[in-house]
Write a protein that holds these residues in place. Structure first.
Motif, PDB file in Angstrom:
ATOM      1  N   TYR A   1       0.848  -1.188   0.000  1.00  0.00           N
ATOM      2  CA  TYR A   1       0.000   0.000   0.000  1.00  0.00           C
ATOM      3  C   TYR A   1       0.882   1.236   0.000  1.00  0.00           C
ATOM      4  O   TYR A   1       2.086   1.152   0.261  1.00  0.00           O
ATOM      5  CB  TYR A   1      -0.992   0.004   1.162  1.00  0.00           C
ATOM      6  CG  TYR A   1      -0.414   0.031   2.561  1.00  0.00           C
ATOM      7  CD1 TYR A   1      -0.412   1.206   3.307  1.00  0.00           C
ATOM      8  CD2 TYR A   1       0.078  -1.124   3.165  1.00  0.00           C
ATOM      9  CE1 TYR A   1       0.082   1.232   4.612  1.00  0.00           C
ATOM     10  CE2 TYR A   1       0.569  -1.113   4.460  1.00  0.00           C
ATOM     11  CZ  TYR A   1       0.562   0.073   5.180  1.00  0.00           C
ATOM     12  OH  TYR A   1       1.052   0.082   6.465  1.00  0.00           O
ATOM     13  N   ILE A   2       0.306   2.391  -0.331  1.00  0.00           N
ATOM     14  CA  ILE A   2       1.107   3.601  -0.531  1.00  0.00           C
ATOM     15  C   ILE A   2       0.660   4.711   0.418  1.00  0.00           C
ATOM     16  O   ILE A   2      -0.492   4.780   0.840  1.00  0.00           O
ATOM     17  CB  ILE A   2       1.042   4.097  -1.989  1.00  0.00           C
ATOM     18  CG1 ILE A   2      -0.411   4.370  -2.414  1.00  0.00           C
ATOM     19  CG2 ILE A   2       1.699   3.082  -2.923  1.00  0.00           C
ATOM     20  CD1 ILE A   2      -0.525   4.989  -3.805  1.00  0.00           C
ATOM     21  N   ASP A   3       1.625   5.585   0.743  1.00  0.00           N
ATOM     22  CA  ASP A   3       1.382   6.730   1.625  1.00  0.00           C
ATOM     23  C   ASP A   3       2.079   7.945   1.025  1.00  0.00           C
ATOM     24  O   ASP A   3       3.307   7.955   0.887  1.00  0.00           O
ATOM     25  CB  ASP A   3       1.930   6.441   3.020  1.00  0.00           C
ATOM     26  CG  ASP A   3       1.818   7.641   3.960  1.00  0.00           C
ATOM     27  OD1 ASP A   3       1.105   8.598   3.623  1.00  0.00           O
ATOM     28  OD2 ASP A   3       2.438   7.601   5.039  1.00  0.00           O
ATOM     29  N   GLY A   4       1.282   8.982   0.662  1.00  0.00           N
ATOM     30  CA  GLY A   4       1.839  10.152  -0.004  1.00  0.00           C
ATOM     31  C   GLY A   4       2.213  11.294   0.905  1.00  0.00           C
ATOM     32  O   GLY A   4       2.832  12.264   0.450  1.00  0.00           O
ATOM     33  N   ASN A   5       1.830  11.234   2.188  1.00  0.00           N
ATOM     34  CA  ASN A   5       2.123  12.337   3.111  1.00  0.00           C
ATOM     35  C   ASN A   5       1.781  13.697   2.506  1.00  0.00           C
ATOM     36  O   ASN A   5       2.531  14.663   2.651  1.00  0.00           O
ATOM     37  CB  ASN A   5       3.580  12.315   3.569  1.00  0.00           C
ATOM     38  CG  ASN A   5       3.885  11.145   4.477  1.00  0.00           C
ATOM     39  OD1 ASN A   5       4.669  10.273   4.114  1.00  0.00           O
ATOM     40  ND2 ASN A   5       3.260  11.094   5.649  1.00  0.00           N
ATOM     41  N   ARG A   6       0.666  13.738   1.758  1.00  0.00           N
ATOM     42  CA  ARG A   6       0.114  14.970   1.207  1.00  0.00           C
ATOM     43  C   ARG A   6       1.007  15.581   0.118  1.00  0.00           C
ATOM     44  O   ARG A   6       0.935  16.775  -0.159  1.00  0.00           O
ATOM     45  CB  ARG A   6      -0.130  16.017   2.307  1.00  0.00           C
ATOM     46  CG  ARG A   6      -0.794  15.449   3.540  1.00  0.00           C
ATOM     47  CD  ARG A   6      -0.930  16.441   4.678  1.00  0.00           C
ATOM     48  NE  ARG A   6       0.291  17.149   5.027  1.00  0.00           N
ATOM     49  CZ  ARG A   6       1.284  16.627   5.738  1.00  0.00           C
ATOM     50  NH1 ARG A   6       1.201  15.375   6.168  1.00  0.00           N
ATOM     51  NH2 ARG A   6       2.367  17.332   6.015  1.00  0.00           N
ATOM     52  N   GLY A   7       1.863  14.745  -0.510  1.00  0.00           N
ATOM     53  CA  GLY A   7       2.869  15.279  -1.420  1.00  0.00           C
ATOM     54  C   GLY A   7       2.374  15.611  -2.815  1.00  0.00           C
ATOM     55  O   GLY A   7       2.998  16.409  -3.517  1.00  0.00           O
ATOM     56  N   TRP A   8       1.275  14.994  -3.269  1.00  0.00           N
ATOM     57  CA  TRP A   8       0.781  15.229  -4.615  1.00  0.00           C
ATOM     58  C   TRP A   8      -0.466  16.108  -4.594  1.00  0.00           C
ATOM     59  O   TRP A   8      -1.146  16.241  -3.560  1.00  0.00           O
ATOM     60  CB  TRP A   8       0.408  13.897  -5.270  1.00  0.00           C
ATOM     61  CG  TRP A   8       1.570  13.046  -5.674  1.00  0.00           C
ATOM     62  CD1 TRP A   8       2.791  13.472  -6.118  1.00  0.00           C
ATOM     63  CD2 TRP A   8       1.617  11.608  -5.697  1.00  0.00           C
ATOM     64  NE1 TRP A   8       3.587  12.399  -6.410  1.00  0.00           N
ATOM     65  CE2 TRP A   8       2.907  11.243  -6.171  1.00  0.00           C
ATOM     66  CE3 TRP A   8       0.720  10.602  -5.374  1.00  0.00           C
ATOM     67  CZ2 TRP A   8       3.303   9.913  -6.322  1.00  0.00           C
ATOM     68  CZ3 TRP A   8       1.102   9.271  -5.530  1.00  0.00           C
ATOM     69  CH2 TRP A   8       2.383   8.939  -5.998  1.00  0.00           C
ATOM     70  N   SER A   9      -0.783  16.670  -5.734  1.00  0.00           N
ATOM     71  CA  SER A   9      -2.096  17.283  -5.908  1.00  0.00           C
ATOM     72  C   SER A   9      -3.112  16.176  -6.173  1.00  0.00           C
ATOM     73  O   SER A   9      -2.744  15.016  -6.410  1.00  0.00           O
ATOM     74  CB  SER A   9      -2.077  18.256  -7.090  1.00  0.00           C
ATOM     75  OG  SER A   9      -1.916  17.530  -8.302  1.00  0.00           O
ATOM     76  N   ALA A  10      -4.379  16.529  -6.159  1.00  0.00           N
ATOM     77  CA  ALA A  10      -5.411  15.518  -6.439  1.00  0.00           C
ATOM     78  C   ALA A  10      -5.241  14.947  -7.841  1.00  0.00           C
ATOM     79  O   ALA A  10      -5.367  13.740  -8.046  1.00  0.00           O
ATOM     80  CB  ALA A  10      -6.799  16.133  -6.270  1.00  0.00           C
ATOM     81  N   ALA A  11      -4.928  15.811  -8.807  1.00  0.00           N
ATOM     82  CA  ALA A  11      -4.768  15.348 -10.187  1.00  0.00           C
ATOM     83  C   ALA A  11      -3.560  14.419 -10.311  1.00  0.00           C
ATOM     84  O   ALA A  11      -3.617  13.390 -10.997  1.00  0.00           O
ATOM     85  CB  ALA A  11      -4.625  16.538 -11.124  1.00  0.00           C
ATOM     86  N   GLU A  12      -2.448  14.782  -9.673  1.00  0.00           N
ATOM     87  CA  GLU A  12      -1.259  13.918  -9.712  1.00  0.00           C
ATOM     88  C   GLU A  12      -1.542  12.575  -9.059  1.00  0.00           C
ATOM     89  O   GLU A  12      -1.125  11.526  -9.562  1.00  0.00           O
ATOM     90  CB  GLU A  12      -0.097  14.612  -9.004  1.00  0.00           C
ATOM     91  CG  GLU A  12       0.476  15.791  -9.773  1.00  0.00           C
ATOM     92  CD  GLU A  12       1.451  16.596  -8.936  1.00  0.00           C
ATOM     93  OE1 GLU A  12       2.390  17.163  -9.515  1.00  0.00           O
ATOM     94  OE2 GLU A  12       1.262  16.677  -7.700  1.00  0.00           O
ATOM     95  N   ALA A  13      -2.237  12.604  -7.927  1.00  0.00           N
ATOM     96  CA  ALA A  13      -2.556  11.353  -7.235  1.00  0.00           C
ATOM     97  C   ALA A  13      -3.445  10.465  -8.101  1.00  0.00           C
ATOM     98  O   ALA A  13      -3.262   9.243  -8.150  1.00  0.00           O
ATOM     99  CB  ALA A  13      -3.239  11.659  -5.908  1.00  0.00           C
ATOM    100  N   ALA A  14      -4.411  11.074  -8.795  1.00  0.00           N
ATOM    101  CA  ALA A  14      -5.289  10.294  -9.668  1.00  0.00           C
ATOM    102  C   ALA A  14      -4.488   9.644 -10.800  1.00  0.00           C
ATOM    103  O   ALA A  14      -4.712   8.476 -11.149  1.00  0.00           O
ATOM    104  CB  ALA A  14      -6.391  11.185 -10.232  1.00  0.00           C
ATOM    105  N   ARG A  15      -3.547  10.389 -11.369  1.00  0.00           N
ATOM    106  CA  ARG A  15      -2.697   9.832 -12.426  1.00  0.00           C
ATOM    107  C   ARG A  15      -1.864   8.673 -11.885  1.00  0.00           C
ATOM    108  O   ARG A  15      -1.713   7.630 -12.548  1.00  0.00           O
ATOM    109  CB  ARG A  15      -1.777  10.909 -12.984  1.00  0.00           C
ATOM    110  CG  ARG A  15      -2.456  11.907 -13.904  1.00  0.00           C
ATOM    111  CD  ARG A  15      -1.481  13.008 -14.321  1.00  0.00           C
ATOM    112  NE  ARG A  15      -0.227  12.454 -14.807  1.00  0.00           N
ATOM    113  CZ  ARG A  15       0.971  13.001 -14.561  1.00  0.00           C
ATOM    114  NH1 ARG A  15       1.066  14.066 -13.790  1.00  0.00           N
ATOM    115  NH2 ARG A  15       2.049  12.452 -15.076  1.00  0.00           N
TER     116      ARG A  15
END
Length: 367
Positions: A189-203
């Motif tokens: 599983y993955i954890d982004g620590n709020r690093g991406w925007s919503a669009a980047e996360a969706a990609r």
């Protein structure tokens, strides 16, 4: 059993390698050992790990708020007066790790007074938990090599991958390399620590759609209100809120407004009492939970284990209980040992924490 004294002891232990993630990097565990003294010499212990880039707390700030505000308010109260204790602590806003450590240390005193493990006082579901280990923020080959070593040495089969870098292809490549190496022998599983925007996360999620990820955690900022709802509404796997839910009310808000579908519980920030409230809220709403990690040392990891093993809902998932492996030393008299991918609760009164006083003397920074 009245509280007679509270101590906040700063200590510093280096990590064997830097721990990097989207919101910061840690080289040294500059934590606080919290001690709550009761009558007859009973002492409860807990670890407060400050995360200034997440909650705004520092080692000095935790010491100051405990010494000058919290301790004077709770010394003289009975350890069973937990609602009164929390009412006094909650008059001061913020400071989640300072409050969480005090709560855990008080529960430790209660368990010792009653002669029972705190796990049994909380719920007593089981005496063990499966362990998840954190990797990532490195190149694919080194990440795979680390995960393989952890898998072979400790039997761990669940890995949390730190993501949130730009370009997103770097983190996608790490996730793909892990899945290609292990096949379906491990959970990821993955954890982004709020690093991406919503669009980047969706990609990123589209690019990893075939990797069978268990879940995703905090891929973009929670205060990006519309973006978070948009992302969660299009995410096929559970979206866990973590650092954005430092209080039970925040967990409720995240779930009800659609900015998360599941919740990470960290005893370091909500203690045992607040963690109960989060867990029971989630159970009532039919929402998944798991035990997260605040990059705790072994004292803090013991608390996470004690709480997680107490309840069916938290014990069924692998908990994040292995970050102490990256510390060069620790404070427990008997170190934790992960065997067969599991950690076991110690059959001792309280939380089972016994401090090595020589190590505490070596690593404390107030002398």
């Amino acid at each position: 059993m009245k509280i007679t004294k509270v101590e906040a002891i700063p200590f510093s232990i280096p990590y064997t390698r830097p721990l990097a993630f989207a919101s910061g990097e840690v080289h040294v565990a500059e934590h606080v050992l919290v001690r709550v003294h009761g009558e007859d010499g009973v002492v409860g212990h807990a670890e407060a790990p400050p995360r200034p880039f997440t909650y705004g707390e520092t080692q000095g700030g935790i010491r100051a708020v405990i010494d000058t505000i919290f301790a004077p308010q709770i010394v003289g109260l009975d350890v069973l007066d937990r609602e009164k204790i929390h009412a006094r602590l909650d008059r001061t806003v913020g400071n989640p790790c300072a409050k969480g450590a005090l709560d855990i240390a008080i529960w430790d005193v209660v368990g010792k007074v009653l002669g029972r493990p705190v796990t049994s006082l909380l719920g007593g579901y089981t005496d063990r938990m499966r362990v998840s280990h954190m990797v990532g923020f490195d190149d694919p080959d080194r990440t795979v090599a680390l995960a393989q070593r952890i898998h072979e040495t400790y039997g761990i089969t669940t890995f949390k991958i730190k993501v949130g870098r730009r370009p997103i292809a770097r983190d996608v490549a790490v996730c793909r390399a892990l899945r290609a190496h292990f096949g379906d022998a491990v959970d990821l599983y993955i954890d982004g620590n709020r690093g991406w925007s919503a669009a980047e996360a969706a990609r990123a999620l589209r690019a990893m759609d075939d990797l069978d990820l268990l879940m995703a955690e905090e891929l973009n900022p929670a205060d990006d209100v519309l973006g978070r709802r948009w992302l969660v509404g299009r995410t096929a796997i559970p979206f866990f809120a973590d650092e954005s839910v430092s209080r039970p009310a925040e967990a409720a808000r995240a779930l009800l407004d659609g900015s998360a579908t599941a919740i990470s519980i960290k005893t370091a920030r909500t203690g045992f009492t607040g963690s109960q409230r989060v867990l029971f809220l989630c159970e009532a709403l039919g929402v998944d939970t798991y035990i997260g990690n605040q990059i705790d040392g072994q004292v803090g990891t013991m608390a996470s284990l004690v709480f997680g093993a107490a309840y069916k809902g938290t014990a069924e998932r692998a908990g994040e209980l292995s970050n102490f492996l990256d510390m060069s030393d620790d404070l427990l008299a008997e170190p934790l040992r992960i065997e067969g991918g599991e950690l076991r609760v110690r059959d001792l009164p309280g939380t089972g924490v016994v401090i090595d006083e020589d190590k505490l003397s070596r690593y404390r920074t107030d002398r």
